[in-house]
Design a protein around this motif. Structure first.
Motif, short mmCIF file in Angstrom:
data_model
loop_
_atom_site.label_atom_id
_atom_site.label_comp_id
_atom_site.label_asym_id
_atom_site.label_seq_id
_atom_site.Cartn_x
_atom_site.Cartn_y
_atom_site.Cartn_z
N SER A 193 -31.74 -17.86 -24.70
CA SER A 193 -32.94 -17.91 -25.56
C SER A 193 -33.48 -19.33 -25.60
CB SER A 193 -32.61 -17.56 -27.01
OG SER A 193 -31.77 -16.48 -27.08
N LEU A 194 -34.77 -19.42 -25.85
CA LEU A 194 -35.39 -20.74 -26.01
C LEU A 194 -35.23 -21.18 -27.47
CD1 LEU A 194 -37.17 -23.07 -24.95
CD2 LEU A 194 -39.15 -21.74 -25.69
N THR A 195 -34.57 -22.31 -27.64
CA THR A 195 -34.40 -22.91 -28.97
C THR A 195 -34.62 -24.42 -28.78
OG1 THR A 195 -32.06 -23.39 -28.62
CG2 THR A 195 -32.57 -21.23 -29.58
N PRO A 196 -34.69 -25.18 -29.87
CA PRO A 196 -34.82 -26.64 -29.68
C PRO A 196 -33.66 -27.19 -28.83
CG PRO A 196 -35.28 -26.06 -31.96
CD PRO A 196 -34.81 -24.79 -31.29
N GLN A 197 -32.50 -26.54 -28.90
CA GLN A 197 -31.33 -27.04 -28.14
C GLN A 197 -31.42 -26.69 -26.65
OE1 GLN A 197 -30.86 -25.14 -31.12
NE2 GLN A 197 -30.81 -27.12 -32.14
N GLY A 206 -35.63 -16.14 -18.75
CA GLY A 206 -35.58 -16.47 -20.18
C GLY A 206 -36.95 -16.88 -20.70
N ARG A 207 -37.20 -18.17 -20.69
CA ARG A 207 -38.50 -18.70 -21.10
C ARG A 207 -38.82 -19.90 -20.21
NH1 ARG A 207 -39.10 -14.58 -23.14
NH2 ARG A 207 -39.52 -14.05 -25.31
N GLY A 208 -40.10 -20.10 -19.93
CA GLY A 208 -40.52 -21.18 -19.05
C GLY A 208 -40.01 -22.54 -19.51
N LEU A 209 -40.05 -22.78 -20.82
CA LEU A 209 -39.70 -24.10 -21.34
C LEU A 209 -38.22 -24.45 -21.22
CD1 LEU A 209 -42.06 -24.23 -24.44
CD2 LEU A 209 -42.04 -25.88 -22.55
N LEU A 210 -37.40 -23.52 -20.73
CA LEU A 210 -36.00 -23.87 -20.47
C LEU A 210 -35.90 -24.87 -19.33
CD1 LEU A 210 -34.44 -20.27 -20.56
CD2 LEU A 210 -34.19 -22.03 -22.33
#
Ligand SMILES: O=C(O)C(=O)CO
Length: 328
Positions: A216-220, A243-247
């Motif tokens: 999952s995408l989280t701040p961590q 998952g998510r692009g920002l990973l």
């Protein structure tokens, strides 16, 4: 009971690219008075108090503080899919509003897509299709090589229900499976899929032929795979992101693919979505991109809708809410 007497549920739109699935609207209307965002914005004072649930489909509508302040009767925010990065869970909870999502409905189709991307990137299926249909192809090359999947090492980052289902599928391909997760899985769960826990992400990156992002995408986890991590990967490795692009640090990935620091990537998710039409990722040959379709099967999408209805109805009746998301 007329439509107007049914509990109000806010949806982004009933049609168009950001609308709910067309064939779902009729089912939803049997239970709820569906109020679109546009109708709500045009008549906030009258419609706001009627809305008892927000139905999030494809990440919309956005649930802001301003929206929450204008929905005094809101009981639940029901969000389709597993990812919750579009929601500020603390903010929603501070309004005494519950949250539910649909993790079970999406895990199998998303794992299926992860395997599809892995196989397609390994065997260069998309490039191969273009070659096979091109009017310029006179002979098929004998040196059109890919990476072997059978027996290769798959590193799964994120061993939640999607990651675990990927491991189950990869086992049938006789892959060696290593995984990295915040929490180690139980021994019997590891043994059932033959997965080995890697406490250090670096060890997974160094040993994997395929790296699958199912976290999952989280701040961590934002930017989990950057320049340093890409450098640790094998030059023959393939990165898959469901998952998510920002990973992933996308600029670092472009460079890694351009310079062949890694072999290829297959991404169902990017940032933004879609990418601007002049984005360098779109120019590369060693990439496969799909338009965020992890859960996009008729069966999964219907189950997601049905799960959301169950959660919303339970919240109205004060019953335990299936798939309720609890703040950690
Ligand atoms: O379930 C989700 O959050 C997804 O994005 C599936 O692709």
């Amino acid at each position: 009971m007329g439509d107007q007497d049914l509990p109000g549920v806010l949806v982004s739109d009933l049609e168009g690219p950001h609308g709910i699935c067309e064939d779902h609207a009729e089912d939803l209307k049997r239970h709820f008075n569906l109020i679109t965002m546009q109708d709500f914005l045009e008549n906030k004072a009258q419609l706001g108090p009627k809305i008892q649930a927000v139905y999030i489909w494809g990440g919309r509508p956005a649930v802001s503080q301003e929206l929450l302040c204008s929905l005094p009767s809101l009981k639940i925010v029901a969000s389709a899919g597993a990812g919750l990065d579009h929601l500020d869970l603390g903010l929603v909870a501070s309004f005494g509003v519950k949250v539910a999502n649909t993790p079970h409905a999406v895990s199998s189709p998303t794992a299926d897509l992860g395997m599809a991307l892995l196989l397609a990137a390994a065997r260069r299926v998309v490039e191969g299709h273009q070659l096979a249909v091109s009017p310029h192809t006179e002979n098929f090359p004998t040196d059109y090589m890919g990476q072997q999947v059978t027996g290769a090492t798959l590193g799964i980052i994120g061993m939640g229900s999607i990651g675990y289902k990927i491991a189950q599928r990869a086992r049938a391909f006789e892959m060696k499976i290593v995984y990295h997760n915040r929490k180690r899985r139980k021994l019997e769960e590891e043994e059932a899929v033959g997965a080995i826990y890697c406490e250090r992400l670096d060890d997974l990156l160094q040993s994997s032929d395929f790296v699958m992002l199912a976290v999952s995408l989280t701040p961590q986890t934002q930017g989990l795979i950057g320049k340093r991590e890409l450098r640790l990967m094998k030059p023959t490795a393939i990165l898959v992101n469901i998952g998510r692009g920002l990973l992933v640090d996308q600029d670092a990935l472009v460079e890694a693919l351009q310079t062949r620091l890694i072999k290829a990537a297959a991404l169902d998710v990017t940032y933004p979505e879609p990418l601007p039409r002049d984005h360098p990722l779109l120019e590369l040959k060693n990439i496969i991109l799909t338009p965020h379709i992890g859960s996009a099967t008729h069966q999964a999408r219907r189950q997601m809708m049905e799960n959301l209805v169950e959660s919303i109805l339970a919240s109205f009746s004060g019953l335990p809410i299936p798939n309720e998301v609890l703040l950690k």
